[in-house]
Write a protein that holds these residues in place. Structure first.
Motif, PDB file in Angstrom:
ATOM      1  N   LEU A 135       0.857  -1.137   0.120  1.00 24.20           N
ATOM      2  CA  LEU A 135      -0.066   0.155  -0.082  1.00 24.20           C
ATOM      3  C   LEU A 135       0.862   1.156  -0.020  1.00 24.20           C
ATOM      4  CD1 LEU A 135      -1.582  -2.082   2.064  1.00 24.20           C
ATOM      5  CD2 LEU A 135      -3.179  -0.449   2.155  1.00 24.20           C
ATOM      6  N   SER A 136       0.432   2.321  -0.833  1.00 25.34           N
ATOM      7  CA  SER A 136       1.463   3.356  -0.815  1.00 25.34           C
ATOM      8  C   SER A 136       0.332   4.805  -1.179  1.00 25.34           C
ATOM      9  CB  SER A 136       2.457   3.267  -2.019  1.00 25.34           C
ATOM     10  OG  SER A 136       1.733   3.337  -3.326  1.00 25.34           O
ATOM     11  N   THR A 137       0.994   5.776  -0.734  1.00 31.00           N
ATOM     12  CA  THR A 137       0.457   7.129  -0.851  1.00 31.00           C
ATOM     13  C   THR A 137       1.525   7.958  -1.309  1.00 31.00           C
ATOM     14  OG1 THR A 137      -1.138   8.649  -0.036  1.00 31.00           O
ATOM     15  CG2 THR A 137       0.300   8.057   1.269  1.00 31.00           C
ATOM     16  N   ILE A 144       5.130   7.003  -0.175  1.00 30.72           N
ATOM     17  CA  ILE A 144       5.421   6.272   1.203  1.00 30.72           C
ATOM     18  C   ILE A 144       4.600   5.011   0.965  1.00 30.72           C
ATOM     19  CG2 ILE A 144       5.086   6.063   3.674  1.00 30.72           C
ATOM     20  CD1 ILE A 144       5.086   9.296   3.664  1.00 30.72           C
ATOM     21  N   TYR A 145       5.392   3.948   1.265  1.00 31.83           N
ATOM     22  CA  TYR A 145       4.682   2.592   1.357  1.00 31.83           C
ATOM     23  C   TYR A 145       4.925   1.641   2.432  1.00 31.83           C
ATOM     24  CZ  TYR A 145       9.157   0.965  -0.776  1.00 31.83           C
ATOM     25  OH  TYR A 145      10.453   0.587  -0.735  1.00 31.83           O
ATOM     26  N   SER A 146       4.220   0.718   2.458  1.00 33.69           N
ATOM     27  CA  SER A 146       4.182  -0.279   3.416  1.00 33.69           C
ATOM     28  C   SER A 146       3.242  -1.376   3.190  1.00 33.69           C
ATOM     29  CB  SER A 146       4.020   0.288   4.973  1.00 33.69           C
ATOM     30  OG  SER A 146       4.222  -0.597   5.859  1.00 33.69           O
ATOM     31  N   LEU A 164       7.363 -10.179   7.220  1.00 33.67           N
ATOM     32  CA  LEU A 164       8.138  -9.037   7.353  1.00 33.67           C
ATOM     33  C   LEU A 164       7.081  -7.765   6.747  1.00 33.67           C
ATOM     34  CD1 LEU A 164      11.007 -10.392   5.102  1.00 33.67           C
ATOM     35  CD2 LEU A 164      11.411  -9.384   7.229  1.00 33.67           C
ATOM     36  N   VAL A 165       7.485  -6.623   7.619  1.00 31.86           N
ATOM     37  CA  VAL A 165       6.599  -5.484   7.489  1.00 31.86           C
ATOM     38  C   VAL A 165       7.567  -4.464   6.828  1.00 31.86           C
ATOM     39  CG1 VAL A 165       5.303  -3.500   8.542  1.00 31.86           C
ATOM     40  CG2 VAL A 165       5.303  -5.949   9.339  1.00 31.86           C
ATOM     41  N   PRO A 166       7.618  -4.385   5.339  1.00 30.75           N
ATOM     42  CA  PRO A 166       8.324  -3.114   4.677  1.00 30.75           C
ATOM     43  C   PRO A 166       7.986  -1.917   4.970  1.00 30.75           C
ATOM     44  CG  PRO A 166       7.871  -4.931   3.028  1.00 30.75           C
ATOM     45  CD  PRO A 166       6.996  -5.189   4.362  1.00 30.75           C
ATOM     46  N   ILE A 167       8.756  -0.903   5.115  1.00 24.06           N
ATOM     47  CA  ILE A 167       8.601   0.551   5.267  1.00 24.06           C
ATOM     48  C   ILE A 167       9.556   1.424   4.374  1.00 24.06           C
ATOM     49  CG2 ILE A 167       8.012   2.417   6.818  1.00 24.06           C
ATOM     50  CD1 ILE A 167       7.522   0.420   9.021  1.00 24.06           C
ATOM     51  N   GLY A 168       9.067   2.116   3.520  1.00 24.78           N
ATOM     52  CA  GLY A 168      10.014   2.585   2.277  1.00 24.78           C
ATOM     53  C   GLY A 168       9.481   4.003   1.821  1.00 24.78           C
ATOM     54  N   PHE A 169      10.362   4.658   1.116  1.00 20.62           N
ATOM     55  CA  PHE A 169      10.130   5.627   0.717  1.00 20.62           C
ATOM     56  C   PHE A 169      10.514   5.819  -0.816  1.00 20.62           C
ATOM     57  CE2 PHE A 169      10.731   6.634   5.112  1.00 20.62           C
ATOM     58  CZ  PHE A 169       9.837   7.560   5.391  1.00 20.62           C
ATOM     59  N   ASP A 170       9.802   6.078  -1.590  1.00 20.89           N
ATOM     60  CA  ASP A 170      10.148   6.043  -3.283  1.00 20.89           C
ATOM     61  C   ASP A 170      10.070   7.655  -3.499  1.00 20.89           C
ATOM     62  OD1 ASP A 170      10.366   5.491  -6.080  1.00 20.89           O
ATOM     63  OD2 ASP A 170       8.969   4.219  -5.822  1.00 20.89           O
ATOM     64  N   VAL A 171      11.175   7.928  -3.992  1.00 20.14           N
ATOM     65  CA  VAL A 171      11.387   9.539  -4.262  1.00 20.14           C
ATOM     66  C   VAL A 171      11.722   9.620  -5.759  1.00 20.14           C
ATOM     67  CG1 VAL A 171      12.808  11.572  -3.958  1.00 20.14           C
ATOM     68  CG2 VAL A 171      12.439   9.955  -2.052  1.00 20.14           C
TER      69      VAL A 171
END
Length: 205
Positions: A135-137, A144-146, A164-171
């Motif tokens: 999911l991302s916004t 921002i996705y997770s 696992l719980v991924p938490i990331g930033f796609d710039v």
């Protein structure tokens, strides 16, 4: 009738690409040895548009194992809502190989949240699966996705159920270039060895 014929040919071409990609993945599994690693999501939940390709460079720090791996990724938009991914991880004289399909579950332009499902296979000595929900916004140029990344690994007579719980930033720096930063947090004991911090770049063509 002409429109139906064109649509039929398009579907056939997409199916051929899916079959070829799947065959390539399974063939590669028979010819590679691997290390214990994982690649996370390394993307927001938006699938590539049909015909668009991507290449990504992804260093991975496996914090619990105190190891480092370098992954090369390729993606291709099979349709506007389905993207195929291939990944090759390099670690000394060993390799990690994987592939998955990413399917958009929410293509509504009115929604501020993108949702995608991931289904794939990977190998690092033993065969494993990749089942994820991303999911991302978007906040301007930053996504921002997770989500949840379930990676069962079949080890002889046992199965490792890593979650696992991924938490990331796609710039998004411009139309053809992104940079990513992601942390993969273990949600159960089986996933502790896959805890990782990863970053990198992705190019579109």
């Amino acid at each position: 009738m002409l429109v139906q014929g064109v649509e039929s040919q398009t579907i056939k071409r997409s199916m051929k690409k899916l079959i070829l990609l799947t065959a390539f993945i399974f063939t590669a599994f028979l010819t590679t040895d691997s290390v214990k690693a994982q690649d996370g999501f390394f993307s927001n939940a938006r699938t590539l548009e049909k015909g668009v390709g991507s290449v990504a460079l992804q260093p991975v720090f496996l914090t619990n194992q105190d190891d480092f791996m370098f992954i090369i990724r390729g993606g291709y938009g099979l349709t506007n809502s389905v993207t195929g991914h291939l990944k090759l991880g390099l670690f000394e004289d060993e390799t990690f190989f994987g592939g998955h399909f990413e399917t958009a579950l929410n293509n509504s332009a009115e929604s501020n949240i993108d949702v995608a499902a991931l289904v794939g296979i990977h190998s690092y000595g033993d065969l494993g699966l990749k089942l994820g929900l991303n999911l991302s916004t978007d906040l301007d140029a930053v996504s921002i996705y997770s989500g949840i990344n379930y990676q069962p690994l079949f080890i002889e007579n046992n199965t490792n159920h890593a979650i696992l719980v991924p938490i990331g930033f796609d710039v998004h720096l411009n139309e053809g270039f992104d940079i990513m930063l992601e942390g993969n947090i273990p949600a159960n004991d089986d996933a502790r060895y896959l805890e990782a911090i990863t970053f990198g770049t992705r190019f579109y063509f």
